[in-house]
Design a protein around this motif. Structure first.
Motif, PDB file in Angstrom:
ATOM      1  N   ALA C 149       0.841  -1.193   0.000  1.00 28.93           N
ATOM      2  CA  ALA C 149       0.000   0.000   0.000  1.00 28.93           C
ATOM      3  C   ALA C 149       0.876   1.244   0.000  1.00 28.93           C
ATOM      4  N   ARG C 150       0.302   2.314  -0.529  1.00 27.43           N
ATOM      5  CA  ARG C 150       1.093   3.539  -0.623  1.00 27.43           C
ATOM      6  C   ARG C 150       0.657   4.594   0.383  1.00 27.43           C
ATOM      7  N   LEU C 151      -0.552   4.491   0.861  1.00 28.29           N
ATOM      8  CA  LEU C 151      -1.019   5.559   1.741  1.00 28.29           C
ATOM      9  C   LEU C 151      -1.545   4.992   3.062  1.00 28.29           C
ATOM     10  N   LEU C 152      -2.350   3.966   2.993  1.00 30.52           N
ATOM     11  CA  LEU C 152      -2.976   3.397   4.187  1.00 30.52           C
ATOM     12  C   LEU C 152      -2.490   1.965   4.295  1.00 30.52           C
ATOM     13  N   TYR C 153      -1.629   1.702   5.280  1.00 37.81           N
ATOM     14  CA  TYR C 153      -0.801   0.503   5.188  1.00 37.81           C
ATOM     15  C   TYR C 153      -1.354  -0.706   5.916  1.00 37.81           C
ATOM     16  N   ASN C 154      -2.009  -0.493   7.048  1.00 40.12           N
ATOM     17  CA  ASN C 154      -2.417  -1.619   7.894  1.00 40.12           C
ATOM     18  C   ASN C 154      -1.211  -2.533   8.122  1.00 40.12           C
ATOM     19  N   TYR C 155      -0.084  -1.916   8.424  1.00 37.91           N
ATOM     20  CA  TYR C 155       1.176  -2.648   8.456  1.00 37.91           C
ATOM     21  C   TYR C 155       1.504  -3.161   9.844  1.00 37.91           C
ATOM     22  N   MET C 156       1.208  -2.349  10.852  1.00 32.22           N
ATOM     23  CA  MET C 156       1.584  -2.766  12.205  1.00 32.22           C
ATOM     24  C   MET C 156       0.376  -3.405  12.861  1.00 32.22           C
ATOM     25  N   TRP C 157       0.579  -4.611  13.311  1.00 30.78           N
ATOM     26  CA  TRP C 157      -0.497  -5.308  13.990  1.00 30.78           C
ATOM     27  C   TRP C 157      -0.132  -5.449  15.460  1.00 30.78           C
ATOM     28  N   PRO C 158      -1.116  -5.592  16.324  1.00 26.56           N
ATOM     29  CA  PRO C 158      -0.776  -5.817  17.727  1.00 26.56           C
ATOM     30  C   PRO C 158       0.089  -7.072  17.835  1.00 26.56           C
ATOM     31  N   GLY C 159       1.309  -6.908  18.291  1.00 27.64           N
ATOM     32  CA  GLY C 159       2.208  -8.048  18.452  1.00 27.64           C
ATOM     33  C   GLY C 159       3.193  -8.235  17.326  1.00 27.64           C
ATOM     34  N   GLY C 160       3.012  -7.553  16.205  1.00 31.26           N
ATOM     35  CA  GLY C 160       3.957  -7.792  15.116  1.00 31.26           C
ATOM     36  C   GLY C 160       3.690  -6.903  13.923  1.00 31.26           C
ATOM     37  N   LEU C 161       4.020  -7.455  12.753  1.00 33.52           N
ATOM     38  CA  LEU C 161       3.862  -6.705  11.519  1.00 33.52           C
ATOM     39  C   LEU C 161       3.132  -7.584  10.507  1.00 33.52           C
ATOM     40  N   SER C 162       2.525  -6.967   9.541  1.00 33.02           N
ATOM     41  CA  SER C 162       1.810  -7.764   8.546  1.00 33.02           C
ATOM     42  C   SER C 162       2.793  -8.467   7.608  1.00 33.02           C
ATOM     43  N   HIS C 163       3.912  -7.819   7.302  1.00 35.62           N
ATOM     44  CA  HIS C 163       4.916  -8.422   6.439  1.00 35.62           C
ATOM     45  C   HIS C 163       6.297  -8.103   6.982  1.00 35.62           C
ATOM     46  N   ASP C 164       7.224  -8.984   6.717  1.00 34.34           N
ATOM     47  CA  ASP C 164       8.619  -8.652   6.989  1.00 34.34           C
ATOM     48  C   ASP C 164       9.089  -7.724   5.870  1.00 34.34           C
ATOM     49  N   ILE C 165      10.222  -7.053   6.091  1.00 33.95           N
ATOM     50  CA  ILE C 165      10.731  -6.196   5.024  1.00 33.95           C
ATOM     51  C   ILE C 165      11.227  -7.078   3.875  1.00 33.95           C
ATOM     52  N   PRO C 166      10.995  -6.631   2.651  1.00 32.81           N
ATOM     53  CA  PRO C 166      11.375  -7.462   1.508  1.00 32.81           C
ATOM     54  C   PRO C 166      12.871  -7.406   1.266  1.00 32.81           C
ATOM     55  N   PRO C 167      13.412  -8.357   0.497  1.00 33.30           N
ATOM     56  CA  PRO C 167      14.831  -8.284   0.147  1.00 33.30           C
ATOM     57  C   PRO C 167      15.101  -7.002  -0.631  1.00 33.30           C
ATOM     58  N   GLY C 168      16.213  -6.385  -0.359  1.00 29.21           N
ATOM     59  CA  GLY C 168      16.563  -5.157  -1.076  1.00 29.21           C
ATOM     60  C   GLY C 168      16.072  -3.902  -0.398  1.00 29.21           C
ATOM     61  N   PHE C 169      15.264  -4.062   0.625  1.00 29.23           N
ATOM     62  CA  PHE C 169      14.722  -2.885   1.301  1.00 29.23           C
ATOM     63  C   PHE C 169      15.827  -2.048   1.931  1.00 29.23           C
ATOM     64  N   VAL C 170      16.763  -2.747   2.567  1.00 22.04           N
ATOM     65  CA  VAL C 170      17.839  -2.029   3.261  1.00 22.04           C
ATOM     66  C   VAL C 170      18.647  -1.198   2.268  1.00 22.04           C
ATOM     67  N   GLU C 171      18.974  -1.807   1.113  1.00 25.40           N
ATOM     68  CA  GLU C 171      19.784  -1.088   0.119  1.00 25.40           C
ATOM     69  C   GLU C 171      19.008   0.116  -0.421  1.00 25.40           C
ATOM     70  N   LYS C 172      17.725  -0.119  -0.692  1.00 27.39           N
ATOM     71  CA  LYS C 172      16.929   0.980  -1.250  1.00 27.39           C
ATOM     72  C   LYS C 172      16.816   2.126  -0.255  1.00 27.39           C
ATOM     73  N   THR C 173      16.667   1.774   1.012  1.00 29.47           N
ATOM     74  CA  THR C 173      16.567   2.825   2.026  1.00 29.47           C
ATOM     75  C   THR C 173      17.863   3.609   2.103  1.00 29.47           C
ATOM     76  N   LYS C 174      18.970   2.883   2.022  1.00 29.95           N
ATOM     77  CA  LYS C 174      20.264   3.583   2.069  1.00 29.95           C
ATOM     78  C   LYS C 174      20.421   4.490   0.859  1.00 29.95           C
ATOM     79  N   ALA C 175      19.974   3.989  -0.291  1.00 31.85           N
ATOM     80  CA  ALA C 175      20.053   4.817  -1.495  1.00 31.85           C
ATOM     81  C   ALA C 175      19.199   6.062  -1.336  1.00 31.85           C
ATOM     82  N   PHE C 176      18.058   5.881  -0.713  1.00 28.49           N
ATOM     83  CA  PHE C 176      17.191   7.051  -0.492  1.00 28.49           C
ATOM     84  C   PHE C 176      17.880   8.070   0.395  1.00 28.49           C
ATOM     85  N   ILE C 177      18.495   7.583   1.480  1.00 27.25           N
ATOM     86  CA  ILE C 177      19.172   8.521   2.392  1.00 27.25           C
ATOM     87  C   ILE C 177      20.267   9.273   1.647  1.00 27.25           C
ATOM     88  N   LYS C 178      20.973   8.542   0.825  1.00 24.69           N
ATOM     89  CA  LYS C 178      22.065   9.160   0.069  1.00 24.69           C
ATOM     90  C   LYS C 178      21.523  10.233  -0.875  1.00 24.69           C
TER      91      LYS C 178
END
Lengths: 341, 159, 372
Positions: C149-178
């Motif tokens: 989802a792009r706007l309304l995520y329903n991502y955080m659930w009581p006790g956990g998350l709906s999905h784990d972060i996907p592969p490549g997320f860390v690299e993309k985030t670093k690229a974004f910071i850069k």
């Protein structure tokens, strides 16, 4: 030019009609080009592409589509509006901007009316626009429109003073109000243009004139009368369809008027930048339009870069900065002329 | 200061003001106070140099579903860094609570909201109007016994 | 001339006005262009979140939280799940905490970018708006790869998350910071320190610190007044205590402390701090199963809890009462925009209509959050 057309058509009346419509053809063409330019310039400055589909090649037909849409739109007049004034206002605004074209020297041979008080005439008829805008604001019977109109009146009247004073400095140097004479005084290579200091101080004059002219055309950073984030759309909030289009057209016509006047006063008008190379009556039209369009581009550039002034800051700039500087500038130019003899 | 000390402090000032104090077996300790004294107590705890509750985090209306409605005040002190919860309970048919707007300005809109959704009447509130619902809405939606009106300006309400 | 009668004019700003950032109506009493009084009227977006929540079970409330402050849905969910977890008395795995913090900080940047961009537009600078949206788009892409989802995520659930972060997320985030660090500088050159912008916003809408506290202002609105107060540091939750960052506060550098420029600039500085947090967190995400702690059935014991967390707009508090059943007995959301908006009349009297726009924009409200 008028004489030529009259001679060619063999009728004085017909000649007058045709020669007075010629700038209109230009204004319409120019408006379409300028709208397209504005769309594209803003888009590229903002890291996007702008219209890309209408007409296939880079959305070239977008302004045509916009105009067609505006023509087809329903023309609404608010029930509580003062109908007569409401209808008259856009006409008056456009007349004010269009009448100025009569005295713009497109080339040594083509000038609507080669009157001796050319620049004076342009300043005078442009002032009609204020009336039209006030009328529009009042007749709409909308508080936002009224606020916008009041702001416009204050703004245009204030900024006419520094711009007229700036023009006066050039007139003193040339010794004539006739715009053809002003151009002729800058003939030769481009270093003879007033802006490049053939006479000292005229660069300052140009800055004053250009700033004031931005305010007179209600362009950013002086777009206070129609400040869309404050006054919704200012004096033309209630206008729709063709009537709105006329306001829009008048704004663009005005933009070119001030740009053309600036290029005549400071950039040599119809003179070629390279001495006699590519000069002459036909090339003159090309040069004036190119210079005008370059200044129009600068206006757009500023619009998409700068935030907007507040109404009191605008007045401050006009009365406490530009006007004293313009007066000082006239004094300096006069002194220099006296000393040089 | 912890909740017990805060309670002692208030109790010393308003011996009859406190109805109940609970700090064991709850996530957050709370003090139930007498509704008619809430403004005086608020004023005291916001001004007392040891308490200095200057920040009204939240003011919530609650329907306790036992014939009482009430207001819950979540308070914090920015200077002393401690917190406390105050509660008042009033009967549903006479839900009058003195306003604490004069103590914490933020109570203004919170109280209007509680009035809007619970029908709590805040005495001496400067501008007690409905805030979220239309001015001519019937009833107080967050009360447990709320029934929606059938029609509102000709529009059917229950969906 | 002294006998000339003048009248104050009542001007309705909104509910449809380009600069009220949604369906907010402000009744302005103006004397010429000077604002004599401003009365906000809200509720046009009221959906009664609190009533809905009583009819749902605890997990089902999360999507409704998304829709309150629709520009920072992640932060809304974060506050809610914190409250439910506290009520349930469960601890979530480290990995979940880290991912939640990263998501919330990314969301904070995204939300501030909207606030800054639209604020520029309010002042008349159109171009920064599109630059901000371009960068926000990159964050939304990150969210999209994570949860779809792009706007309304329903991502955080009581006790956990709906999905784990996907592969490549860390690299993309670093690229974004850069990519994003230099953009902040560009933004400052183009807008924040622009002479006209500073003149429009400095010394306008001054909010003194004690007034801000009395009105329970929070977030950038409070920090703009020079109060060094951030729940992530002052009432720490989740794993924020593990990271090294500073609270951005207004300095009064361009005018008076607590003016619109300070409130604006705090947001810019906060984006830099959020980048710092993300940078530290992204490198040390522990391994684990993000759904390990999700309870089969959420049925907290009777009790009540008030949990607050720092969203992009300020203190978001959830007051949840449980009666021991599957559905919450009462959920009250203390929305930061709602509280911050209530001080609008206080800081807008005596300024011009044009300043009014600057003031509304600087308080940074989201009407979904105000009306809930």
């Amino acid at each position: 030019m008028h004489n030529f057309i009259t001679y060619y058509l063999g009728s004085g009346l017909l000649g007058s009609v045709v020669s007075s419509l010629l700038p209109f053809v230009w204004v319409m063409t120019y408006a379409l080009v300028a709208i397209y330019l504005e769309l594209k310039v803003s888009a590229h400055m903002q890291d996007r592409l702008g219209p890309m589909r209408t007409g296939r090649w880079h959305g070239w037909a977008q302004p045509l589509a916009d105009v067609t849409k505006l023509m087809q739109k329903e023309d609404t007049i608010p029930a509580a509006a003062d109908k007569a004034l409401y209808v008259l206002a856009p006409v008056l605004v456009f007349v004010g901007s269009y009448a100025a074209y009569a005295a713009i020297p497109f080339s040594p041979a083509y000038i609507g009316s080669n009157i001796n008080l050319g620049i004076f005439y342009i300043i005078a008829v442009s002032a009609i626009v204020v009336l039209g805008i006030l009328m529009a604001g009042w007749a709409s019977n909308n508080k936002w429109s009224l606020l916008g109109a009041m702001r416009t009146a204050a703004q245009l009247v204030s900024y006419e003073i520094p711009s007229s004073l700036a023009v006066l400095a050039v007139v003193m140097v040339v010794g004539s109000f006739n715009l053809n004479d002003v151009c002729a005084a800058q003939s030769g290579w481009f270093w003879n243009w007033f802006v490049f200091g053939k006479f000292p101080f005229l660069f300052i004059t140009f800055i004053i004139y250009f700033t004031a002219s931005l305010a007179e055309t209600n362009r950013a950073p002086f777009d206070i009368p129609e400040a869309e984030s404050e006054l919704v759309a200012g004096y033309h909030t209630e206008y729709s369809g063709m009537r709105f289009a006329v306001f829009f057209l008048a704004e663009y016509a005005n933009m070119f008027t001030v740009a053309a006047v600036a290029s005549v006063l400071f950039f040599g008008g119809w003179n070629s930048p390279f001495g006699t190379f590519m000069s002459g009556p036909i090339w003159g039209v090309f040069w004036l339009i190119s210079k005008g369009m370059a200044l129009v581009f600068v206006q757009m550039w500023l619009r998409w870069t700068l935030p907007r002034f507040r109404v009191d800051q605008l007045m401050y700039l006009s009365w406490k900065i530009l006007t004293p500087f313009a007066l000082f500038n006239i004094f300096a130019v006069g002194l220099w002329m006296v000393l040089r003899g | 200061m912890n909740a017990n000390e805060i309670h002692e402090k208030i109790k010393a000032q308003f011996p009859e003001g406190i109805i109940e104090f609970k700090s064991e077996g709850v996530v957050e300790p709370f003090i139930v106070v007498r509704p008619d004294l809430i403004r005086e107590i608020s004023k005291f705890i916001s001004e007392d140099p040891d308490l200095k509750f200057d920040y009204l985090m939240s003011l919530s209306g609650v329907d306790f579903n036992d014939g009482n409605v009430g207001v819950v005040y979540h308070l914090y002190s920015m200077q002393r860094r401690h917190r406390i919860v105050l509660k008042v309970k009033v009967a549903k048919d006479k839900p009058d609570v003195p306003s604490v707007e004069s103590v914490w300005k933020s109570a203004n809109w919170h109280e209007r909201e509680a009035f809007d959704l619970f029908g709590l009447v805040f005495l001496d509130h400067p501008d007690l109007r409905r805030i979220l619902l239309p001015d001519d809405w019937d009833g107080y939606p967050l009360r447990k016994d709320y029934k929606v009106q059938e029609y509102y300006h000709g529009m059917k309400v229950p969906y | 001339m002294a006998e000339l009668r003048t009248e104050e004019m009542v001007l309705n700003m909104g509910p449809q006005h380009p600069s009220t950032h949604g369906v907010l109506r402000i009744e302005l009493v103006v004397d010429g262009e000077v604002v004599v009084d401003a009365v906000p009227h809200i509720g046009y977006l009221h959906r009664c979140f609190e009533k809905h929540a009583e009819a749902m079970n605890y997990q089902q409330v999360v999507p409704y939280c998304d829709r309150m402050d629709y520009l920072s849905s992640m932060s809304n969910d974060f506050g809610y799940v914190l409250a439910v977890e506290k009520l349930l008395n469960i601890r979530v795995p480290e990995r979940v905490e880290y991912i939640r913090v990263i998501m919330t900080e990314l969301q904070r940047i995204a939300s501030h970018l909207v606030a800054i961009g639209t604020y520029g537009m309010d002042i008349g600078a159109f171009t920064p708006f599109l630059y901000c949206f371009r960068d926000r788009e990159m964050i939304l892409d990150l969210f999209e790869t994570t949860c779809g989802a792009r706007l309304l995520y329903n991502y955080m659930w009581p006790g956990g998350l709906s999905h784990d972060i996907p592969p490549g997320f860390v690299e993309k985030t670093k690229a974004f910071i850069k990519h994003f660090r230099p953009t902040i500088k560009e933004l400052n050159d183009l807008l924040s320190y622009n002479e006209i912008f500073v003149r429009r916003t400095a010394n306008v809408g001054v909010l003194p610190a004690e007034v801000a506290i009395n009105y329970a202002a929070s977030g950038p609105t409070l920090r703009g007044s020079g109060v060094k107060w951030d729940l992530r540091k002052d009432d720490p939750y989740s794993v924020y205590h593990k990271f090294d960052w500073d609270i951005a506060v207004g300095t009064g550098e361009m005018g008076t402390l607590g003016d619109c420029w300070d409130r604006y600039m705090v947001k810019v500085w906060e984006m830099e701090q959020s980048l710092r947090i993300i940078e530290q967190a992204i490198d040390s995400i522990p391994e684990g199963d993000v759904q390990a702690a999700i309870p089969k059935r959420v049925r907290p014991a009777a009790g009540e809890v008030y949990v607050r967390s720092e969203t992009a707009r300020g203190e978001l508090g959830y007051y949840i009462i449980s009666d021991g059943s599957q559905n919450p007995f009462r959920v009250k959301a203390r929305a930061p925009s709602f509280v911050n908006l209530s001080l609008l009349p206080e800081i807008s009297r005596g300024y011009l209509i044009a300043d009014m726009i600057a003031i509304i924009g600087s308080v940074d409200i989201v009407l979904g959050d105000v009306d809930r």
